[in-house]
Design a protein around this motif. Sequence first.
Motif, PDB file in Angstrom:
ATOM      1  N   LEU A   4     -94.632  37.002  21.938  1.00 23.42           N
ATOM      2  CA  LEU A   4     -94.574  38.142  21.021  1.00 23.42           C
ATOM      3  C   LEU A   4     -94.341  39.477  21.731  1.00 23.42           C
ATOM      4  O   LEU A   4     -94.290  40.524  21.086  1.00 23.42           O
ATOM      5  N   GLN A   5     -94.204  39.416  23.063  1.00 19.11           N
ATOM      6  CA  GLN A   5     -93.946  40.624  23.854  1.00 19.11           C
ATOM      7  C   GLN A   5     -95.021  41.681  23.615  1.00 19.11           C
ATOM      8  O   GLN A   5     -94.741  42.863  23.371  1.00 19.11           O
ATOM      9  N   LEU A   6     -96.274  41.251  23.688  1.00 22.87           N
ATOM     10  CA  LEU A   6     -97.406  42.149  23.452  1.00 22.87           C
ATOM     11  C   LEU A   6     -97.723  42.954  24.702  1.00 22.87           C
ATOM     12  O   LEU A   6     -97.542  42.466  25.821  1.00 22.87           O
ATOM     13  N   PRO A   7     -98.201  44.192  24.554  1.00 25.82           N
ATOM     14  CA  PRO A   7     -98.537  45.011  25.722  1.00 25.82           C
ATOM     15  C   PRO A   7     -99.730  44.431  26.474  1.00 25.82           C
ATOM     16  O   PRO A   7    -100.679  43.928  25.868  1.00 25.82           O
ATOM     17  N   SER A   8     -99.687  44.500  27.786  1.00 26.27           N
ATOM     18  CA  SER A   8    -100.746  43.911  28.605  1.00 26.27           C
ATOM     19  C   SER A   8    -102.085  44.622  28.435  1.00 26.27           C
ATOM     20  O   SER A   8    -103.141  44.024  28.635  1.00 26.27           O
ATOM     21  N   ASN A   9    -102.047  45.910  28.034  1.00 26.88           N
ATOM     22  CA  ASN A   9    -103.299  46.651  27.885  1.00 26.88           C
ATOM     23  C   ASN A   9    -103.967  46.414  26.524  1.00 26.88           C
ATOM     24  O   ASN A   9    -105.109  46.821  26.309  1.00 26.88           O
ATOM     25  N   ASN A  10    -103.259  45.767  25.611  1.00 23.67           N
ATOM     26  CA  ASN A  10    -103.848  45.466  24.295  1.00 23.67           C
ATOM     27  C   ASN A  10    -103.165  44.228  23.695  1.00 23.67           C
ATOM     28  O   ASN A  10    -102.479  44.311  22.673  1.00 23.67           O
ATOM     29  N   PRO A  11    -103.372  43.067  24.295  1.00 24.75           N
ATOM     30  CA  PRO A  11    -102.675  41.843  23.850  1.00 24.75           C
ATOM     31  C   PRO A  11    -103.358  41.199  22.634  1.00 24.75           C
ATOM     32  O   PRO A  11    -103.963  40.132  22.730  1.00 24.75           O
ATOM     33  N   THR A  12    -103.263  41.855  21.486  1.00 25.76           N
ATOM     34  CA  THR A  12    -103.893  41.326  20.280  1.00 25.76           C
ATOM     35  C   THR A  12    -102.837  40.996  19.228  1.00 25.76           C
ATOM     36  O   THR A  12    -101.739  41.559  19.226  1.00 25.76           O
ATOM     37  N   ALA A  13    -103.204  40.092  18.342  1.00 25.61           N
ATOM     38  CA  ALA A  13    -102.332  39.716  17.225  1.00 25.61           C
ATOM     39  C   ALA A  13    -103.221  39.231  16.086  1.00 25.61           C
ATOM     40  O   ALA A  13    -104.371  38.831  16.302  1.00 25.61           O
ATOM     41  N   LYS A  71     -86.583  42.826   8.605  1.00 25.63           N
ATOM     42  CA  LYS A  71     -85.557  41.822   8.355  1.00 25.63           C
ATOM     43  C   LYS A  71     -85.551  40.761   9.452  1.00 25.63           C
ATOM     44  O   LYS A  71     -85.544  41.068  10.639  1.00 25.63           O
ATOM     45  N   ILE A  72     -85.535  39.521   9.038  1.00 25.57           N
ATOM     46  CA  ILE A  72     -85.498  38.406   9.978  1.00 25.57           C
ATOM     47  C   ILE A  72     -84.048  38.069  10.287  1.00 25.57           C
ATOM     48  O   ILE A  72     -83.295  37.640   9.414  1.00 25.57           O
ATOM     49  N   GLU A  73     -83.670  38.279  11.529  1.00 33.44           N
ATOM     50  CA  GLU A  73     -82.290  38.010  11.944  1.00 33.44           C
ATOM     51  C   GLU A  73     -82.091  36.556  12.366  1.00 33.44           C
ATOM     52  O   GLU A  73     -81.035  35.973  12.141  1.00 33.44           O
ATOM     53  N   ARG A  74     -83.109  35.975  12.976  1.00 30.97           N
ATOM     54  CA  ARG A  74     -82.988  34.582  13.397  1.00 30.97           C
ATOM     55  C   ARG A  74     -84.364  33.967  13.579  1.00 30.97           C
ATOM     56  O   ARG A  74     -85.363  34.683  13.744  1.00 30.97           O
ATOM     57  N   VAL A  75     -84.392  32.648  13.531  1.00 32.09           N
ATOM     58  CA  VAL A  75     -85.626  31.900  13.758  1.00 32.09           C
ATOM     59  C   VAL A  75     -85.354  30.820  14.789  1.00 32.09           C
ATOM     60  O   VAL A  75     -84.452  29.992  14.614  1.00 32.09           O
ATOM     61  N   ALA A  76     -86.103  30.839  15.874  1.00 37.58           N
ATOM     62  CA  ALA A  76     -86.022  29.787  16.888  1.00 37.58           C
ATOM     63  C   ALA A  76     -87.118  28.771  16.573  1.00 37.58           C
ATOM     64  O   ALA A  76     -88.288  29.140  16.423  1.00 37.58           O
ATOM     65  N   ALA A  77     -86.740  27.511  16.410  1.00 43.88           N
ATOM     66  CA  ALA A  77     -87.726  26.522  15.970  1.00 43.88           C
ATOM     67  C   ALA A  77     -87.548  25.188  16.669  1.00 43.88           C
ATOM     68  O   ALA A  77     -86.469  24.868  17.173  1.00 43.88           O
ATOM     69  N   HIS A 119     -82.303  43.275  17.580  1.00 43.18           N
ATOM     70  CA  HIS A 119     -82.466  43.472  19.025  1.00 43.18           C
ATOM     71  C   HIS A 119     -83.389  42.425  19.659  1.00 43.18           C
ATOM     72  O   HIS A 119     -84.066  42.688  20.651  1.00 43.18           O
ATOM     73  N   ASN A 120     -83.431  41.234  19.028  1.00 45.69           N
ATOM     74  CA  ASN A 120     -84.191  40.109  19.578  1.00 45.69           C
ATOM     75  C   ASN A 120     -85.682  40.416  19.719  1.00 45.69           C
ATOM     76  O   ASN A 120     -86.353  39.932  20.635  1.00 45.69           O
ATOM     77  N   HIS A 121     -86.198  41.188  18.793  1.00 50.37           N
ATOM     78  CA  HIS A 121     -87.615  41.580  18.845  1.00 50.37           C
ATOM     79  C   HIS A 121     -88.440  40.615  17.997  1.00 50.37           C
ATOM     80  O   HIS A 121     -88.198  40.471  16.802  1.00 50.37           O
ATOM     81  N   PRO A 122     -89.430  39.935  18.591  1.00 53.50           N
ATOM     82  CA  PRO A 122     -90.222  38.956  17.836  1.00 53.50           C
ATOM     83  C   PRO A 122     -91.167  39.629  16.841  1.00 53.50           C
ATOM     84  O   PRO A 122     -91.736  40.690  17.111  1.00 53.50           O
ATOM     85  N   LEU A 123     -91.324  38.987  15.679  1.00 56.71           N
ATOM     86  CA  LEU A 123     -92.234  39.490  14.647  1.00 56.71           C
ATOM     87  C   LEU A 123     -93.462  38.594  14.499  1.00 56.71           C
ATOM     88  O   LEU A 123     -94.594  39.082  14.437  1.00 56.71           O
ATOM     89  N   ARG A 172     -92.675  24.289  14.745  1.00 54.27           N
ATOM     90  CA  ARG A 172     -93.099  25.457  15.536  1.00 54.27           C
ATOM     91  C   ARG A 172     -91.952  26.462  15.583  1.00 54.27           C
ATOM     92  O   ARG A 172     -90.812  26.100  15.865  1.00 54.27           O
ATOM     93  N   HIS A 173     -92.245  27.735  15.321  1.00 53.24           N
ATOM     94  CA  HIS A 173     -91.164  28.708  15.164  1.00 53.24           C
ATOM     95  C   HIS A 173     -91.559  30.100  15.664  1.00 53.24           C
ATOM     96  O   HIS A 173     -92.747  30.440  15.715  1.00 53.24           O
ATOM     97  N   THR A 174     -90.537  30.859  15.997  1.00 53.94           N
ATOM     98  CA  THR A 174     -90.676  32.284  16.289  1.00 53.94           C
ATOM     99  C   THR A 174     -89.586  33.014  15.521  1.00 53.94           C
ATOM    100  O   THR A 174     -88.413  32.638  15.617  1.00 53.94           O
ATOM    101  N   ALA A 175     -89.976  34.020  14.743  1.00 50.30           N
ATOM    102  CA  ALA A 175     -89.009  34.789  13.949  1.00 50.30           C
ATOM    103  C   ALA A 175     -88.732  36.117  14.632  1.00 50.30           C
ATOM    104  O   ALA A 175     -89.652  36.804  15.086  1.00 50.30           O
ATOM    105  N   TYR A 176     -87.445  36.472  14.693  1.00 51.75           N
ATOM    106  CA  TYR A 176     -87.015  37.692  15.377  1.00 51.75           C
ATOM    107  C   TYR A 176     -86.310  38.628  14.402  1.00 51.75           C
ATOM    108  O   TYR A 176     -85.591  38.201  13.502  1.00 51.75           O
ATOM    109  N   THR A 177     -86.508  39.918  14.617  1.00 51.49           N
ATOM    110  CA  THR A 177     -85.756  40.923  13.885  1.00 51.49           C
ATOM    111  C   THR A 177     -84.623  41.413  14.783  1.00 51.49           C
ATOM    112  O   THR A 177     -84.241  40.725  15.732  1.00 51.49           O
TER     113      THR A 177
END
Length: 242
Positions: A121-130, A178-184, A218-222, A211-216
């Motif tokens: 999810l490309q979370l920041p190392s100083n606050n890796p929460t979801a 907006k979901i541009e793509r889903v890797a599954a 610029h390839n940014h995971p949501l 199992r999936h990851t949805a991206y908006t």
Amino acid sequence: MTRSQKQIPLHLNISEQIQQRIISGYYLPGTKLPSERKLIEEWKVSRITIRRAIANLVQQGLVTTHQGKGAFVTEKHKVAYTLSSPLTFLQNDLANKGIGLSLQNITFELVTATAELQKILQLPSNNPTAYLQKKLLLTDNVPGGVDITYILPEIGQKLATELKQNMTFPVLERNNWKIERVAAIIECTNANLELSEYLDVSLGHPLLVYRHTAYTTHNHPLVHGETISRGDRFCYSVEQFS
């Protein structure tokens, strides 16, 4: 020595014969099997043998038992979700097939992400929460799968109420993520205690995992997650577009 050359235990022989009757339609979905007494009379075996035969069928998901009422052939509620491009949301896909989808929220909470989830999810190392959400998916009011999703904290905080009541992807789209793509990937797993209770299967029962990851843009995971479902109630089909 082949199986045909071995002496098959009576309870297995009986359960296989009942299974063939179910598959052939002799015993229809939702109907009650003959009583223990009638089955004992038909096969001329003990009560414990008949009970073991019925237990085999229950373990295979072919029969359900109800205290004081007897054994019933499991009703068929298997549905197929079409994996296509452009993406069709699960709820819309099933609605087009005349199948109702509903959900029950189990968990919605802010958690600390594992190192793997932090990377996905490309979370920041100083606050890796979801936000972790677990929900039970029901097709025509029958439990079919458990959806486990990790959501970016800014999305989870803002859309908590909607996410608890609706499927994740449509909520994101309605709120301009907006979901541009889903890797599954589709895998198999076995039911742990929690899943066996939610999906009404035995411990260790084989299950499907989507199992999936949805991206908006610029390839940014949501979101990242998995839907774990009963293979006898859910499957996936694929449509390819040129």
